[in-house]
Design a protein around this motif. Sequence first.
Motif, short mmCIF file in Angstrom:
data_model
loop_
_atom_site.label_atom_id
_atom_site.label_comp_id
_atom_site.label_asym_id
_atom_site.label_seq_id
_atom_site.Cartn_x
_atom_site.Cartn_y
_atom_site.Cartn_z
N ALA A 134 -50.28 0.58 69.23
CA ALA A 134 -50.81 1.42 68.15
C ALA A 134 -50.16 1.07 66.83
O ALA A 134 -50.81 1.12 65.79
CB ALA A 134 -50.59 2.89 68.47
N ILE A 135 -48.87 0.72 66.84
CA ILE A 135 -48.22 0.34 65.58
C ILE A 135 -48.47 -1.13 65.27
O ILE A 135 -48.81 -1.49 64.14
CB ILE A 135 -46.70 0.60 65.63
CG1 ILE A 135 -46.45 2.07 65.97
CG2 ILE A 135 -46.05 0.28 64.29
CD1 ILE A 135 -44.99 2.42 66.12
N LEU A 136 -48.33 -1.98 66.27
CA LEU A 136 -48.32 -3.41 65.92
C LEU A 136 -49.70 -3.95 65.58
O LEU A 136 -49.81 -4.90 64.80
CB LEU A 136 -47.61 -4.23 67.00
CG LEU A 136 -48.27 -4.70 68.28
CD1 LEU A 136 -49.07 -5.97 68.04
CD2 LEU A 136 -47.20 -5.00 69.31
N VAL A 137 -50.77 -3.34 66.11
CA VAL A 137 -52.10 -3.86 65.78
C VAL A 137 -52.43 -3.68 64.29
O VAL A 137 -52.70 -4.66 63.60
CB VAL A 137 -53.18 -3.22 66.70
CG1 VAL A 137 -54.57 -3.48 66.15
CG2 VAL A 137 -53.05 -3.78 68.10
N PRO A 138 -52.37 -2.45 63.73
CA PRO A 138 -52.66 -2.35 62.29
C PRO A 138 -51.62 -3.06 61.43
O PRO A 138 -51.97 -3.62 60.39
CB PRO A 138 -52.67 -0.85 62.02
CG PRO A 138 -51.90 -0.24 63.12
CD PRO A 138 -52.13 -1.12 64.32
N TYR A 139 -50.36 -3.07 61.87
CA TYR A 139 -49.32 -3.71 61.06
C TYR A 139 -49.53 -5.22 60.99
O TYR A 139 -49.22 -5.84 59.98
CB TYR A 139 -47.91 -3.38 61.61
CG TYR A 139 -47.39 -2.06 61.11
CD1 TYR A 139 -48.19 -0.92 61.14
CD2 TYR A 139 -46.11 -1.92 60.58
CE1 TYR A 139 -47.74 0.30 60.67
CE2 TYR A 139 -45.65 -0.70 60.11
CZ TYR A 139 -46.46 0.40 60.15
OH TYR A 139 -46.01 1.59 59.67
N THR A 140 -50.05 -5.81 62.07
CA THR A 140 -50.35 -7.24 62.02
C THR A 140 -51.37 -7.52 60.91
O THR A 140 -51.23 -8.48 60.15
CB THR A 140 -50.90 -7.73 63.38
OG1 THR A 140 -49.94 -7.41 64.38
CG2 THR A 140 -51.15 -9.21 63.36
N GLY A 141 -52.37 -6.64 60.81
CA GLY A 141 -53.36 -6.79 59.75
C GLY A 141 -52.74 -6.71 58.36
O GLY A 141 -53.04 -7.51 57.48
N VAL A 142 -51.83 -5.75 58.19
CA VAL A 142 -51.18 -5.58 56.88
C VAL A 142 -50.30 -6.78 56.56
O VAL A 142 -50.36 -7.35 55.47
CB VAL A 142 -50.33 -4.29 56.88
CG1 VAL A 142 -49.57 -4.18 55.57
CG2 VAL A 142 -51.21 -3.07 57.08
N PHE A 143 -49.48 -7.19 57.53
CA PHE A 143 -48.59 -8.34 57.32
C PHE A 143 -49.41 -9.58 56.96
O PHE A 143 -49.04 -10.36 56.08
CB PHE A 143 -47.76 -8.63 58.56
CG PHE A 143 -46.52 -7.77 58.68
CD1 PHE A 143 -45.62 -7.69 57.63
CD2 PHE A 143 -46.24 -7.04 59.82
CE1 PHE A 143 -44.48 -6.90 57.71
CE2 PHE A 143 -45.10 -6.26 59.93
CZ PHE A 143 -44.22 -6.19 58.87
#
Lengths: 506, 255
Positions: A134-143
């Motif tokens: 849940a955290i790493l999926v959207p954060y990958t997009g942001v990064f």
Amino acid sequence: MLPALLTRQETHSSARRLTAIIGLLWLAALVCLPWADLDIRATEPLDELARIGWGLITPGWDDPASLVQALGQTVAFALLAVAISAPLGLLAALMFHWWPVRLLAAALRSVHEIFWALIFMQIWGLSATTGLLAILVPYTGVFTKVFAETLALQNRTPEQSLPPAWRLIRWLYTRIPQALPPLLQYTRYRFECALRSSAILGFIGLPTLGFHLETAFKQGQYSEAAMLLWAFVALIASIRYWLRPKLIPVYLLIAIWLLPETIGFSNPGYLWQFISQDIWPAPLLAGDLSGTFDWYWKLLSGQAWQGLLQTLLLSQLALLLTLLIVLLVYPLATRRLVGPKIWWPGRLLLLLMRSTPEMVMAYVFLLLLGPSGLPAVLALAIHNGGLIGFLVAGKSEMEYQRQQQQPLQEPSGLLLYSYVETPRQLPALLAWLFYRWEVILRESAILGILGITTLGFYIDSAFEEIRYDRAFMLILVTALLNMLVDGVSRWLRRLAEPQAVSAGRG
Amino acid sequence: MALFSLQQQSLGYAGRIVLRDISLTIRAGEKIALVGPSGAGKSTLLHHLHQLQPDQIALCPQADGLVELLSAYHNIFMGGLDRVSPLAAMWNLIRPLAQARQQVAQVARQLGIEAQLWQSVDRLSGGQRQRVALGRALYRQQAIFLGDEPVSALDPLQGKLLLESVLSQHQTAVVCMHNPELTLALFDRVIAVANGGILFDRPASELSQHDFDALYQGGSMTDEHASNQPTADQGLPTSCISPAQPGFNQSNREQ
């Protein structure tokens, strides 16, 4: 007149353009005011406020071990998620010139952590896998997006004298080391965001801070809730003391060990059924065209429209209130305006404002004021006001230190605030405000989880009723709204600030 | 054999034409100096040549193109990135490869920066940085060398020794030059660029200091003075360029 003022070439005065932008914000908020649901429905808010206030100054916790565990798991999810998503984002940033990668990154980051968690929960239950993804999926997009933009800004000369080699290898030797300081700085900032994300995942049942916080609030144990909050604020305030590069491998090992034992198991057949059947409406699967049309029309004109409207109304009001709060609080942390005595308490106030997650603040206001849009508006404005106030104060402080060598003839007190400091900081302030607009909108959709009738409310209800088709469609609407606002806010930022302000995004 | 051949070509950058209708042939084995006032189009011409066959050329750009955080070793090594496998190239960032270590150390010894091999290049002086940039070009191990004032931050004697060695290690070389004395001593053909075209293109043996003075008087002299201090933006102590270099500086002063 306004449109003329907003197109840059038509204006002769920057001040008038900024005033016009602020005028637009007022106008939008005034239009929204009659339609938004802002009633106070609580019976005795003052009594409750007194009890919460008392709890805040008498924090306490019976079982220290469980407090440490809650904090530890909150950090564990955040740390592992960033440790995985930052390198993934960097890899994807190398392929950012390829449009499918850009589209995928935009799609991943347009859906909030909580919605991702709700989706993954249907597949992997309340497990470590769900929380982490849940955290790493959207954060990958942001990064991916931020890293790609940073790498694109680097000087190209070093690459010219290289022999032909894979782009990955060439950039490993040139652009990545060239951009390393800003890349690391952004990753560090994102880790702080991940701590907040991880904490609020507790509100939907994962064993992080939010879970214990909600339990404590529900039972009226305000001292326990306060203890959790204070511990969390201390954790965020002290990041730079405990997050040492050399210790990170050790932390990662501890984080893996700390994760909840439920890894989350799902047979691949179910995953496929979820993707291929559960999230699509029955008439579409049956091939009934007019039925499909009816289904979509009913959803879009009903729940989606209602949720969308409230989400937009509340975020517009929150945006204006954020601006007002920034103007009110940034002087408190600006040394040249308030002097050294108020400076420290002022900084503490801003720290409290920005490190308390919106969700937690909204939850408290809900207890106080009863269910309406008001708690959401207040929580969003206070959190974001604190964050932007902190950035503005920091910028002002840097300029102050640079100017101290040369004596300046300046007014003092309120005159200094209104004639010198505020006009000087306004362009950057507005640029940051529009950066946060996107975030405010995303968050106001999310606060629906708490019972405020924004998009999140309908999404949460759909998941509760196991209507995955409806939930999926509503999440899609939310994601499209986010992408739209992303575009509009980029346009507005360019208007407010000719030179890009790079800090404070996210 | 003609390596590069331009026929009536116009070159420029950012939508602005700098050189109009120039024709030029460069054959393998030639050692050519490009001279002319600043802004006349030397770098434009050099970059155009580079773009014609970028993979066969060792380029030493004017802004040295070093990566600040990496060591001199890594900055030189990346000239040979195509000679190792991608995996080895990645590993080399963590732990330098034994063989590359020896080869790069030898290049560094030749350039006189062996002692600085493991320093990050942001700690080096302007002169040391130019040596590292030259090192990268040497480590490309190509037959053609293109350099844009590659020794401008070094004192004339050391610049001469280094450039001599660089020229001897490449079959063909095209180098933008400022110092007439070095130009006449090391190159066999001189192409002068001024006023949007090629002013003269003659064997070095037919030229004298006098031709250079004429060139700079004919060219746009006004901005020459400012840009005649290539070392200023590279943080080199001024002691390295004074006493005044003979040649262009002098001709300026005579103006």
